[in-house]
Enzyme design. Structure first.
Site, PDB file in Angstrom:
ATOM      1  N   ALA B  33       0.813  -1.225   0.000  1.00  0.00           N
ATOM      2  CA  ALA B  33       0.000   0.000   0.000  1.00  0.00           C
ATOM      3  C   ALA B  33       0.843   1.269   0.000  1.00  0.00           C
ATOM      4  O   ALA B  33       0.344   2.347  -0.302  1.00  0.00           O
ATOM      5  CB  ALA B  33      -0.933   0.005   1.208  1.00  0.00           C
ATOM      6  N   ALA B  43     -14.589   0.456  18.755  1.00  0.00           N
ATOM      7  CA  ALA B  43     -15.810   0.519  19.563  1.00  0.00           C
ATOM      8  C   ALA B  43     -16.352  -0.894  19.751  1.00  0.00           C
ATOM      9  O   ALA B  43     -16.509  -1.632  18.776  1.00  0.00           O
ATOM     10  CB  ALA B  43     -16.874   1.381  18.882  1.00  0.00           C
ATOM     11  N   GLU B 129     -16.275  -5.849  -0.175  1.00  0.00           N
ATOM     12  CA  GLU B 129     -15.802  -7.149  -0.682  1.00  0.00           C
ATOM     13  C   GLU B 129     -16.117  -8.276   0.289  1.00  0.00           C
ATOM     14  O   GLU B 129     -16.451  -9.393  -0.124  1.00  0.00           O
ATOM     15  CB  GLU B 129     -14.293  -7.074  -0.938  1.00  0.00           C
ATOM     16  CG  GLU B 129     -13.679  -8.309  -1.544  1.00  0.00           C
ATOM     17  CD  GLU B 129     -14.209  -8.622  -2.945  1.00  0.00           C
ATOM     18  OE1 GLU B 129     -15.076  -9.511  -3.030  1.00  0.00           O
ATOM     19  OE2 GLU B 129     -13.783  -7.991  -3.925  1.00  0.00           O
ATOM     20  N   GLY B 134     -16.925 -14.110   1.462  1.00  0.00           N
ATOM     21  CA  GLY B 134     -15.777 -13.976   2.361  1.00  0.00           C
ATOM     22  C   GLY B 134     -14.498 -13.536   1.683  1.00  0.00           C
ATOM     23  O   GLY B 134     -14.417 -12.438   1.145  1.00  0.00           O
ATOM     24  N   ILE B 136     -12.993 -14.544  -1.020  1.00  0.00           N
ATOM     25  CA  ILE B 136     -12.881 -14.582  -2.481  1.00  0.00           C
ATOM     26  C   ILE B 136     -13.086 -13.173  -3.027  1.00  0.00           C
ATOM     27  O   ILE B 136     -14.097 -12.551  -2.727  1.00  0.00           O
ATOM     28  CB  ILE B 136     -13.959 -15.503  -3.092  1.00  0.00           C
ATOM     29  CG1 ILE B 136     -13.932 -16.886  -2.446  1.00  0.00           C
ATOM     30  CG2 ILE B 136     -13.785 -15.596  -4.600  1.00  0.00           C
ATOM     31  CD1 ILE B 136     -15.118 -17.776  -2.847  1.00  0.00           C
ATOM     32  N   LYS B 205     -26.526 -11.949  -0.440  1.00  0.00           N
ATOM     33  CA  LYS B 205     -25.308 -11.857  -1.252  1.00  0.00           C
ATOM     34  C   LYS B 205     -25.645 -11.835  -2.740  1.00  0.00           C
ATOM     35  O   LYS B 205     -25.081 -11.059  -3.512  1.00  0.00           O
ATOM     36  CB  LYS B 205     -24.394 -13.039  -0.934  1.00  0.00           C
ATOM     37  CG  LYS B 205     -23.897 -13.034   0.523  1.00  0.00           C
ATOM     38  CD  LYS B 205     -23.314 -14.393   0.901  1.00  0.00           C
ATOM     39  CE  LYS B 205     -22.845 -14.429   2.342  1.00  0.00           C
ATOM     40  NZ  LYS B 205     -22.568 -15.817   2.798  1.00  0.00           N
ATOM     41  N   GLY B 302     -15.561 -17.076   8.061  1.00  0.00           N
ATOM     42  CA  GLY B 302     -14.484 -17.337   9.005  1.00  0.00           C
ATOM     43  C   GLY B 302     -13.691 -16.085   9.276  1.00  0.00           C
ATOM     44  O   GLY B 302     -13.701 -15.127   8.501  1.00  0.00           O
TER      45      GLY B 302
END
Lengths: 435, 435
Positions: B33, B43, B129, B134, B136, B205, B302
């Site tokens: 990056a 929080a 995303e 998840g 992918i 989704k 996960g």
């Protein structure tokens, strides 16, 4: 917004596909990109033929240099292939402040470091999604989709010709030469198929994937390259009986002491998705430490699949061409000043499992002797089959080993081949569990 | 460059994973990056527990509103879930000029249009995303990787819980209830599994995927949603004998008159890669007109896989936060002013193939009568099996149809069920060839 102006070098399979897709989907692409992407100049060898195709609104000429110098052109798309004229034109386009989109893996695998450095110095982008696995957005996935991860390894079926040949050899039980001839008739293999069948094309692509995954410079010359021309039909059959399929894989893996970079046929457990990628399809399996395994599948070559990647790059470049160059996605995924000098390992330092097949005398003590040789080389056996050889002259033995160092395997093979009871050379294939 | 400052709302499974991945891979992420990504405020409900986890350098508080108002925060990561407080906080963050990263599919499926409009008006990004499949990078693939294409359809296994249950039912021949109980013990299914097993999570989704593929507004309320709780083990077995596997698919397809948007169990040919996606894994198959079929596979849920997507979004937002908002990738892949009003079709307008199972009297003429009913409804039969029913009381007949309109199939089923020779309701499953 103003249309972005594109100069197209080459109107062959991929160039023609790019032209066609840009024309057919102009509306859909503009809905996404927010502006039109217009090819305003084309350079080709056969000007008359190209003019028939692209009509009169586009300037068609034989001289590609005029395009890379044209101040009205924003992006140059290099689709002429090769690495002499292509290199010259790409560097000239960059020097003239143009962004470049290319599908040329050979060019980037050999001259990528020079080209990306020039582009970074000029603040322009060189996009190359079409150079690896055709229409599959694998470069975007690795470079942007998996940025959270320390990537552990990449293993891919990245040459459609060889995957087609291997699929046919397996499903029809035919020898390599016969399937190759058929693939050539069907247009899946070129008249001179060397680049594909000897693994060179896959190695070009793997070289780029390794740089993207690990942030190392492009080092094609360090890649280990083996093709499929020596692969015997009987090994494909033995592998099947043992629950494996043989695929030509490009594998790059990060190890403590360096990076493995190798293309060769390999046994893959038949239940893996990668083992079930058939015909001319491509697929790349990427393992990241956070995401785990991810797989990307699609057509790795052909007119429109490759054009799909070229045009996606055009849209990306269109979106980013006004952005601060320092904030763009780096060419090789990592910032130029954060590249790593982790060495590429010699193939002898590879650590994987092995399939070893040999023909031996069928008498007491032979198996014990071979087992001793393997054990002395620190190679432990995962499974074994022995059967009478087809010609009745002895026995065929196949070992599948646990993880071993290739150097040790080579020593063991030399030692086995030097033994009086062995009647053949040892066939050695690598076995990848991909877990 | 200055680090980018992130406020994290929620430190549960995904929030904790995001914290962990950002910490462990800080170096690798910064190499890509070009700057550090720092969580400076968190929080959570349980402040003491969170403080143990994140240490003293990060401000931990119970009030999420303070974070979305904090001028020092560049990006708010919403990982608290739900669609009441989450909606409020996301809108407030946007109003305060902050970019947002979220994994909240329910929020976006229901309030996406409002949220994306607010973000566009403010010139900020809402990245999501992690909301679909998840780890992918499927949103990136569709939104950026396939921009050249007119997308034809998307079919995905986008709920790991149900895919785990279906895999176990098939491989072990067990009934739904027993496998569900086991999945709950193993943590693959929640104590209240309704959202997963009834297809609601997948429909959230799929709703987002449809908008990304076709440029239509988010329309969760128009999705057809069926789960797997009524799926009989015998249908899985019959499907297997016929060469199919049953998967819970989210399918969205562009047709001449509108867009199909449906989640339901479906038969898929066993040789398709999608049919071989087992356990809790996810995969999405996308067909574009230029690229052909492409498939994306990986862990759909996960801690770290989902965090992988959250962090990738953080890197993307970091890269693009200084870019001209007009040149950024649009939230739903298409420019807001280029969205389409193509209608979502009713499930009755679906056109696909069908699996029909029924128990009938075993006497002459029955098959002819049923075949006549199907034919009268313009349904043509692809294949059929008939066998004595297990209880000896009649015959079980299974039809696989060619492409048919669901409305006609429903009429035919009503007609069959009204016939005197039929001893059961008709089990109707959809069959997707995915070509």
């Amino acid at each position: 917004m103003k249309p972005i102006k594109v100069g197209l070098l080459g109107l062959g399979v991929v160039g023609g596909g790019t032209w066609k897709v840009l024309a057919r989907n102009a509306e859909e692409i503009a809905r996404r990109a927010g502006r039109r992407i217009e090819v305003t100049r084309v350079a080709v060898r056969d000007v008359a033929k190209a003019r028939m195709r692209v009509g009169n609104e586009v300037e068609v000429a034989a001289d590609p240099h005029a395009i890379v110098r044209d101040p009205s052109i924003d992006i140059v798309v290099e689709l002429i292939g090769g690495d002499t004229l292509a290199r010259e034109l790409v560097l000239e386009a960059i020097a003239n402040g143009k962004h470049v989109v290319t599908a040329n893996k050979a060019l980037l695998a050999k001259h990528g470091n020079e080209i990306f450095a020039a582009a970074s110095a000029q603040g322009v982008m060189v996009a190359f999604e079409a150079a690896v696995a055709g229409g599959i957005p694998i470069i975007k996935a690795i470079r942007e989709g998996l940025t959270a991860n320390r990537i552990e390894w990449v293993a891919g079926i990245i040459n459609g010709t060889t995957n087609f040949i291997l699929s046919e050899m397996r499903s029809r039980g035919l020898p390599f030469a016969q399937v190759l001839a058929e693939a050539q008739r069907l247009g899946y293999a070129e008249a001179d198929p060397t680049f594909d069948i000897e693994g060179v094309d896959a190695a070009h692509k793997l070289t780029l994937l390794a740089s993207l995954a690990f942030g190392v410079p492009v080092q094609f010359e360090r890649a280990h390259v083996e093709g499929i021309s020596n692969l015997a039909a009987e090994d494909i059959a033995h592998a099947a009986r043992l629950g494996y399929r043989i695929k030509l894989l490009g594998i790059t893996r990060r190890r403590a002491d360096g990076i493995e970079l190798r293309v060769h046929p390999a046994l893959v457990p038949a239940e893996r998705l990668l083992a079930n990628v058939e015909g001319a399809m491509n697929a790349v399996l990427v393992r990241g430490d956070a995401v785990g395994p991810t797989l990307y599948y699609g057509q790795g070559a052909g007119e429109e699949p490759t054009a799909s990647a070229v045009v996606a790059d055009l849209v990306d470049v269109t979106r980013l061409h006004t952005a601060d160059p320092g904030n763009r996605v780096p060419h090789l995924a990592f910032q130029p000043d954060a590249m790593s000098d982790t060495p590429i390992l010699s193939i002898e330092d590879t650590e994987t499992s092995y399939y070893l097949r040999m023909r031996v005398e069928d008498r007491p003590g032979v198996l014990a002797d071979i087992a001793r040789i393997l054990s002395d080389a620190s190679i432990s056996i995962g499974s074994m089959i022995q059967e009478p050889s087809s010609d009745g002259s002895g026995a065929d033995i196949i070992f599948l080993t646990h993880l071993a160092r290739e150097r040790n395997v080579n020593l063991a093979i030399a030692s086995i081949e030097a033994s009086p009871f062995v009647r053949s050379t040892v066939t050695r294939l690598r076995l990848e569990n991909l877990t």
